[in-house]
Design a protein around this motif. Structure first.
Motif, PDB file in Angstrom:
ATOM      1  N   PRO A 274      -3.628  -5.117  -0.775  1.00  0.00           N
ATOM      2  CA  PRO A 274      -4.992  -5.324  -0.206  1.00  0.00           C
ATOM      3  C   PRO A 274      -5.315  -6.885   0.256  1.00  0.00           C
ATOM      4  CG  PRO A 274      -5.170  -4.059  -2.316  1.00  0.00           C
ATOM      5  CD  PRO A 274      -3.604  -4.399  -1.952  1.00  0.00           C
ATOM      6  N   ASP A 275      -4.489  -7.733  -0.371  1.00  0.00           N
ATOM      7  CA  ASP A 275      -4.842  -9.186   0.060  1.00  0.00           C
ATOM      8  C   ASP A 275      -4.207  -9.558   1.317  1.00  0.00           C
ATOM      9  OD1 ASP A 275      -6.550  -9.384  -2.238  1.00  0.00           O
ATOM     10  OD2 ASP A 275      -4.795 -10.324  -3.329  1.00  0.00           O
ATOM     11  N   ALA A 276      -3.350  -8.645   1.917  1.00  0.00           N
ATOM     12  CA  ALA A 276      -2.376  -8.757   2.837  1.00  0.00           C
ATOM     13  C   ALA A 276      -2.794  -7.826   4.329  1.00  0.00           C
ATOM     14  CB  ALA A 276      -0.968  -8.522   2.712  1.00  0.00           C
ATOM     15  N   GLN A 277      -3.833  -7.323   4.140  1.00  0.00           N
ATOM     16  CA  GLN A 277      -4.284  -6.549   5.100  1.00  0.00           C
ATOM     17  C   GLN A 277      -4.960  -7.192   6.433  1.00  0.00           C
ATOM     18  OE1 GLN A 277      -7.074  -3.426   3.632  1.00  0.00           O
ATOM     19  NE2 GLN A 277      -5.108  -2.458   2.169  1.00  0.00           N
ATOM     20  N   GLN A 278      -5.092  -6.573   7.486  1.00  0.00           N
ATOM     21  CA  GLN A 278      -5.541  -6.932   8.756  1.00  0.00           C
ATOM     22  C   GLN A 278      -5.007  -8.068   9.332  1.00  0.00           C
ATOM     23  OE1 GLN A 278      -9.776  -7.778   7.958  1.00  0.00           O
ATOM     24  NE2 GLN A 278     -10.075  -5.738   6.942  1.00  0.00           N
TER      25      GLN A 278
ATOM     26  N   MET B 287       3.171  -1.629  -8.902  1.00  0.00           N
ATOM     27  CA  MET B 287       1.864  -2.007  -8.494  1.00  0.00           C
ATOM     28  C   MET B 287       1.134  -0.718  -8.094  1.00  0.00           C
ATOM     29  SD  MET B 287       2.925  -5.567  -6.298  1.00  0.00           S
ATOM     30  CE  MET B 287       4.018  -4.743  -5.373  1.00  0.00           C
ATOM     31  N   VAL B 288      -0.232  -0.740  -8.304  1.00  0.00           N
ATOM     32  CA  VAL B 288      -0.864   0.415  -7.998  1.00  0.00           C
ATOM     33  C   VAL B 288      -1.078   0.822  -6.163  1.00  0.00           C
ATOM     34  CG1 VAL B 288      -3.303   1.583  -7.971  1.00  0.00           C
ATOM     35  CG2 VAL B 288      -2.353   0.280  -9.958  1.00  0.00           C
ATOM     36  N   TRP B 289      -1.297  -0.219  -5.633  1.00  0.00           N
ATOM     37  CA  TRP B 289      -1.173   0.079  -4.098  1.00  0.00           C
ATOM     38  C   TRP B 289       0.051   0.395  -3.624  1.00  0.00           C
ATOM     39  CZ3 TRP B 289       1.712  -2.230  -0.390  1.00  0.00           C
ATOM     40  CH2 TRP B 289       2.409  -3.550  -0.629  1.00  0.00           C
ATOM     41  N   SER B 290       1.241   0.497  -4.045  1.00  0.00           N
ATOM     42  CA  SER B 290       2.356   0.721  -3.587  1.00  0.00           C
ATOM     43  C   SER B 290       3.101   1.783  -4.197  1.00  0.00           C
ATOM     44  CB  SER B 290       3.480  -0.450  -3.426  1.00  0.00           C
ATOM     45  OG  SER B 290       3.307  -1.171  -4.560  1.00  0.00           O
ATOM     46  N   GLN B 291       2.423   2.304  -5.145  1.00  0.00           N
ATOM     47  CA  GLN B 291       3.174   3.381  -6.032  1.00  0.00           C
ATOM     48  C   GLN B 291       3.522   4.826  -5.050  1.00  0.00           C
ATOM     49  OE1 GLN B 291       0.564   4.231  -9.380  1.00  0.00           O
ATOM     50  NE2 GLN B 291       1.454   2.500 -10.580  1.00  0.00           N
ATOM     51  N   ASP B 292       2.966   4.937  -3.987  1.00  0.00           N
ATOM     52  CA  ASP B 292       3.235   5.999  -3.051  1.00  0.00           C
ATOM     53  C   ASP B 292       4.550   5.881  -2.261  1.00  0.00           C
ATOM     54  OD1 ASP B 292       0.826   7.087  -4.194  1.00  0.00           O
ATOM     55  OD2 ASP B 292      -0.440   6.952  -2.156  1.00  0.00           O
ATOM     56  N   HIS B 293       5.210   4.840  -2.273  1.00  0.00           N
ATOM     57  CA  HIS B 293       6.270   4.333  -1.392  1.00  0.00           C
ATOM     58  C   HIS B 293       7.332   5.099  -1.833  1.00  0.00           C
ATOM     59  CE1 HIS B 293       4.521   0.347   0.426  1.00  0.00           C
ATOM     60  NE2 HIS B 293       3.634   1.169   0.434  1.00  0.00           N
TER      61      HIS B 293
END
Length: 314
Positions: free
Chosen positions: A204-208, A151-157
């Protein structure tokens, strides 16, 4: 002159360490010189280097130091490697060459922090680390990292590690999971001699929802249990606010340069002017005095960007 290129793991880089002592934000560069972070180095001399540039192999995160007379030729060596670059806290003498790398180059503000050891509250961190109902915290393993990299959002993990195997051998991290699905993760971006650089991301859908705070608290508790120091470099205000919630203090603001090829879409001249103005206006621009200016930059940033409730955590 064209720089000499050195590859980590092949050529020793300890001789470059003195060049990266100027900035407190070059701790990743110093660890790279010690062989802890895979990187490529560009130097003007093997025997007595007076200028150097380090760039991580997995990301376009870079550091420059020393004599800027050959800055343009050093920076030209980056063309065609990574899609874009973030050059952290360069000496002021390098700014003209960074600005001229392409018409898309711009400056941006980042925030340096340090952990408040006097105010450490392990009970509070344990409370923050309790997962919300229906979720659980899991240490990163092969299947979970494979999911993260898909997934793009977690590729830095896996951070600066070159593979999942490298990460599992030398790093660690925690994920917040619901029904097998990764929601947020906090992991070791790279190792330092005395601690770990922190990487945290949330879907992104799980922020805040406090998910990033939960996994970050779990990461900090593990770090302290190992007797290590956490390092947190905040790239934006939400990241800074999250760090402060967990016990970090703002120490300074600094400029990082975003280098994007001329055909890119990241042009942001306004951001460049804002970053340079907020971090450098009224400061002594002599490089010998740059280090002493960091504290006043932090005060300036706090005055111009107070922590308010509108800046929601990740």
């Amino acid at each position: 002159m064209m720089p000499i290129v050195l590859e980590s793991g092949v050529a020793p880089m300890e001789a470059l360490l003195p060049l990266f002592e100027r900035s407190p934000h070059h701790h990743i560069a110093r660890s790279a010189c010690l062989g802890l972070v895979p990187c490529r180095a560009f130097v003007d001399s093997m025997d007595s280097p007076t200028a150097a540039m380090l760039v991580l192999k997995r990301f376009g995160v870079g550091f420059v130091a020393g004599d800027a007379r050959h800055a343009e030729s050093f920076l030209s060596a980056l063309q065609g490697w990574h899609p874009d670059y973030d050059i952290f806290d360069p000496p002021l003498s390098w700014h003209p060459a960074l600005n001229g790398w392409s018409r898309e180059s711009y400056g941006m503000i980042r925030y340096g922090t340090s952990f408040d050891w006097h105010g450490i509250d392990l009970l509070r961190l344990r409370a923050i680390a309790r997962p919300p109902e229906g979720c659980y915290i899991q240490r990163y393993d092969q299947p979970l990292l494979e999911q993260a990299l898909s997934m793009v959002w977690s590729q830095d993990h896996i951070g600066a590690f070159l593979s999942i195997g490298d990460f599992l051998s030398a790093g660690f991290g925690f994920a917040l999971v619901r029904e097998g699905t990764l929601l947020s993760g906090c992991s070791c971006f790279c190792n330092h001699p005395d601690g770990y650089e922190i990487q945290v991301d949330t879907h992104p859908d799980a922020q805040q929802k406090g998910y990033a705070a939960c996994v970050s608290a779990a990461f900090l508790l593990e770090t302290f249990a190992r007797g290590k120091i956490p390092y947190w470099d905040a790239g934006n205000m939400p990241s800074l606010k999250l760090a402060q919630k967990l016990g970090f203090q703002l120490t300074c603001g600094f400029v990082a340069w975003k280098l994007t090829p001329a055909d890119g879409t990241n042009r942001n001249i306004a951001a460049s002017k804002t970053a340079m103005g907020e971090c450098l206006d009224g400061q002594n621009t002599n490089e010998e005095d740059e280090k002493g200016a960091y504290g006043s930059r932090a005060l300036l940033l706090e005055q111009q960007h107070p922590m308010d409730e509108s800046c929601e955590e990740l």
